[in-house]
Design a protein around this motif. Structure first.
Motif, PDB file in Angstrom:
ATOM      1  N   THR A  49     -11.638  31.966   8.993  1.00  0.00           N
ATOM      2  CA  THR A  49     -11.959  33.012   9.955  1.00  0.00           C
ATOM      3  C   THR A  49     -11.347  32.623  11.299  1.00  0.00           C
ATOM      4  O   THR A  49     -10.929  31.470  11.494  1.00  0.00           O
ATOM      5  CB  THR A  49     -13.482  33.185  10.125  1.00  0.00           C
ATOM      6  N   GLN A  50     -11.325  33.556  12.218  1.00  0.00           N
ATOM      7  CA  GLN A  50     -10.802  33.242  13.550  1.00  0.00           C
ATOM      8  C   GLN A  50     -11.647  32.167  14.218  1.00  0.00           C
ATOM      9  O   GLN A  50     -11.121  31.272  14.883  1.00  0.00           O
ATOM     10  CB  GLN A  50     -10.749  34.501  14.422  1.00  0.00           C
ATOM     11  N   ALA A  51     -12.970  32.225  14.026  1.00  0.00           N
ATOM     12  CA  ALA A  51     -13.862  31.220  14.628  1.00  0.00           C
ATOM     13  C   ALA A  51     -13.551  29.827  14.077  1.00  0.00           C
ATOM     14  O   ALA A  51     -13.521  28.846  14.822  1.00  0.00           O
ATOM     15  CB  ALA A  51     -15.320  31.579  14.373  1.00  0.00           C
ATOM     16  N   ARG A  71      -1.925  23.082   2.043  1.00  0.00           N
ATOM     17  CA  ARG A  71      -1.928  23.263   3.503  1.00  0.00           C
ATOM     18  C   ARG A  71      -2.228  24.722   3.821  1.00  0.00           C
ATOM     19  O   ARG A  71      -1.580  25.620   3.305  1.00  0.00           O
ATOM     20  CB  ARG A  71      -0.571  22.868   4.063  1.00  0.00           C
ATOM     21  N   ILE A  72      -3.196  24.932   4.699  1.00  0.00           N
ATOM     22  CA  ILE A  72      -3.580  26.264   5.136  1.00  0.00           C
ATOM     23  C   ILE A  72      -3.414  26.310   6.647  1.00  0.00           C
ATOM     24  O   ILE A  72      -3.837  25.387   7.347  1.00  0.00           O
ATOM     25  CB  ILE A  72      -5.042  26.565   4.756  1.00  0.00           C
ATOM     26  N   GLU A  73      -2.804  27.370   7.142  1.00  0.00           N
ATOM     27  CA  GLU A  73      -2.623  27.516   8.591  1.00  0.00           C
ATOM     28  C   GLU A  73      -3.069  28.895   9.033  1.00  0.00           C
ATOM     29  O   GLU A  73      -2.866  29.876   8.319  1.00  0.00           O
ATOM     30  CB  GLU A  73      -1.158  27.325   8.967  1.00  0.00           C
ATOM     31  N   ARG A  74      -3.658  28.936  10.202  1.00  0.00           N
ATOM     32  CA  ARG A  74      -3.976  30.200  10.855  1.00  0.00           C
ATOM     33  C   ARG A  74      -3.900  29.980  12.357  1.00  0.00           C
ATOM     34  O   ARG A  74      -4.617  29.147  12.904  1.00  0.00           O
ATOM     35  CB  ARG A  74      -5.362  30.706  10.469  1.00  0.00           C
ATOM     36  N   ASP A 103     -15.698  29.272   7.725  1.00  0.00           N
ATOM     37  CA  ASP A 103     -16.085  29.874   8.995  1.00  0.00           C
ATOM     38  C   ASP A 103     -16.653  28.781   9.893  1.00  0.00           C
ATOM     39  O   ASP A 103     -16.895  27.654   9.460  1.00  0.00           O
ATOM     40  CB  ASP A 103     -17.128  30.963   8.744  1.00  0.00           C
ATOM     41  N   TYR A 104     -16.867  29.113  11.133  1.00  0.00           N
ATOM     42  CA  TYR A 104     -17.545  28.216  12.067  1.00  0.00           C
ATOM     43  C   TYR A 104     -18.595  29.044  12.772  1.00  0.00           C
ATOM     44  O   TYR A 104     -18.307  30.125  13.295  1.00  0.00           O
ATOM     45  CB  TYR A 104     -16.570  27.629  13.091  1.00  0.00           C
ATOM     46  N   GLU A 105     -19.841  28.568  12.742  1.00  0.00           N
ATOM     47  CA  GLU A 105     -20.906  29.331  13.382  1.00  0.00           C
ATOM     48  C   GLU A 105     -21.698  28.462  14.351  1.00  0.00           C
ATOM     49  O   GLU A 105     -21.822  27.254  14.155  1.00  0.00           O
ATOM     50  CB  GLU A 105     -21.831  29.972  12.356  1.00  0.00           C
ATOM     51  N   VAL A 106     -22.188  29.112  15.362  1.00  0.00           N
ATOM     52  CA  VAL A 106     -23.025  28.461  16.369  1.00  0.00           C
ATOM     53  C   VAL A 106     -24.326  29.246  16.436  1.00  0.00           C
ATOM     54  O   VAL A 106     -24.314  30.461  16.633  1.00  0.00           O
ATOM     55  CB  VAL A 106     -22.335  28.462  17.750  1.00  0.00           C
ATOM     56  N   THR A 107     -25.444  28.551  16.233  1.00  0.00           N
ATOM     57  CA  THR A 107     -26.756  29.165  16.377  1.00  0.00           C
ATOM     58  C   THR A 107     -27.529  28.389  17.431  1.00  0.00           C
ATOM     59  O   THR A 107     -27.024  27.406  17.979  1.00  0.00           O
ATOM     60  CB  THR A 107     -27.542  29.150  15.032  1.00  0.00           C
ATOM     61  N   LYS A 108     -28.746  28.781  17.678  1.00  0.00           N
ATOM     62  CA  LYS A 108     -29.564  28.066  18.659  1.00  0.00           C
ATOM     63  C   LYS A 108     -29.852  26.637  18.225  1.00  0.00           C
ATOM     64  O   LYS A 108     -30.053  25.762  19.057  1.00  0.00           O
ATOM     65  CB  LYS A 108     -30.880  28.802  18.890  1.00  0.00           C
ATOM     66  N   LEU A 109     -29.908  26.393  16.918  1.00  0.00           N
ATOM     67  CA  LEU A 109     -30.321  25.081  16.423  1.00  0.00           C
ATOM     68  C   LEU A 109     -29.199  24.227  15.866  1.00  0.00           C
ATOM     69  O   LEU A 109     -29.385  23.029  15.670  1.00  0.00           O
ATOM     70  CB  LEU A 109     -31.403  25.251  15.352  1.00  0.00           C
ATOM     71  N   THR A 118     -19.024  26.504   7.967  1.00  0.00           N
ATOM     72  CA  THR A 118     -19.729  27.037   6.811  1.00  0.00           C
ATOM     73  C   THR A 118     -18.697  27.503   5.796  1.00  0.00           C
ATOM     74  O   THR A 118     -17.538  27.769   6.147  1.00  0.00           O
ATOM     75  CB  THR A 118     -20.648  28.215   7.189  1.00  0.00           C
ATOM     76  N   PHE A 119     -19.113  27.598   4.549  1.00  0.00           N
ATOM     77  CA  PHE A 119     -18.209  27.970   3.472  1.00  0.00           C
ATOM     78  C   PHE A 119     -18.818  29.111   2.667  1.00  0.00           C
ATOM     79  O   PHE A 119     -19.906  28.960   2.109  1.00  0.00           O
ATOM     80  CB  PHE A 119     -17.956  26.767   2.554  1.00  0.00           C
ATOM     81  N   ASN A 120     -18.128  30.237   2.630  1.00  0.00           N
ATOM     82  CA  ASN A 120     -18.511  31.349   1.768  1.00  0.00           C
ATOM     83  C   ASN A 120     -17.698  31.170   0.491  1.00  0.00           C
ATOM     84  O   ASN A 120     -16.541  31.563   0.432  1.00  0.00           O
ATOM     85  CB  ASN A 120     -18.220  32.684   2.446  1.00  0.00           C
ATOM     86  N   ASN A 121     -18.321  30.526  -0.508  1.00  0.00           N
ATOM     87  CA  ASN A 121     -17.612  30.068  -1.688  1.00  0.00           C
ATOM     88  C   ASN A 121     -18.106  30.800  -2.930  1.00  0.00           C
ATOM     89  O   ASN A 121     -19.266  30.638  -3.317  1.00  0.00           O
ATOM     90  CB  ASN A 121     -17.819  28.553  -1.838  1.00  0.00           C
ATOM     91  N   PRO A 122     -17.227  31.576  -3.575  1.00  0.00           N
ATOM     92  CA  PRO A 122     -17.649  32.285  -4.787  1.00  0.00           C
ATOM     93  C   PRO A 122     -17.943  31.359  -5.960  1.00  0.00           C
ATOM     94  O   PRO A 122     -18.519  31.791  -6.956  1.00  0.00           O
ATOM     95  CB  PRO A 122     -16.451  33.194  -5.094  1.00  0.00           C
ATOM     96  N   ASN A 123     -17.583  30.093  -5.850  1.00  0.00           N
ATOM     97  CA  ASN A 123     -17.817  29.121  -6.917  1.00  0.00           C
ATOM     98  C   ASN A 123     -19.115  28.337  -6.723  1.00  0.00           C
ATOM     99  O   ASN A 123     -19.423  27.454  -7.513  1.00  0.00           O
ATOM    100  CB  ASN A 123     -16.636  28.151  -6.997  1.00  0.00           C
TER     101      ASN A 123
END
Length: 129
Positions: free
Chosen positions: A9-11, A57-60, A81-87, A92-97
């Motif tokens: 993701t962009q994040a 190798r993956i680039e974005r 992805d990369y997420e920021v929460t209060k805690l 993070t990984f959205n993995n179909p496997n």
């Protein structure tokens, strides 16, 4: 042209670039899978100071992520992805496997991607022949 095992993701791309700017001599980050935790496996992220020619190798947008060869079948189709929460903050990984995870979220149970199913669905990740 090859295929990307994983997407960013962009994040995630922004965070990888920030990490690489702060780390002297890093070529990118390396994502792998290791045994551990109560669910059996964990995602591992390390700075890659040397390029392993067997890594994917993956680039974005200038962010470079290497995927260790032993993790490829477990990460096919994954979105990082990369997420920021209060805690907490982190990748993070959205993995179909992924079939399950432990209660604390630190470890996961993964199965290898079903290549025959992906090919039958016409998925561009799987090359015929």
């Amino acid at each position: 042209m090859g295929f990307a095992v994983m997407s960013l993701t962009q994040a995630a791309a922004d965070r990888v670039k920030t990490l690489l700017m702060a780390a002297s001599g890093a070529e990118g980050i390396r994502v792998s899978i290791k045994k551990g935790g109560c669910a059996g496996m964990e995602y591992a992220i390390d700075l890659a100071t040397e390029v392993n020619p067997k890594d994917d190798r993956i680039e974005r947008d200038g962010a470079v992520v290497f995927v260790a060869p032993e993790a490829v079948l477990y990460l096919l189709g994954t979105e990082m992805d990369y997420e920021v929460t209060k805690l907490r903050s982190g990748f993070t990984f959205n993995n179909p496997n992924q079939t399950s995870s432990c209660g604390c979220g630190e470890s996961v149970e993964l199965k290898p991607a079903d290549l025959a199913k992906l090919a039958a669905e016409g998925n561009p990740v799987v090359r015929a022949g």
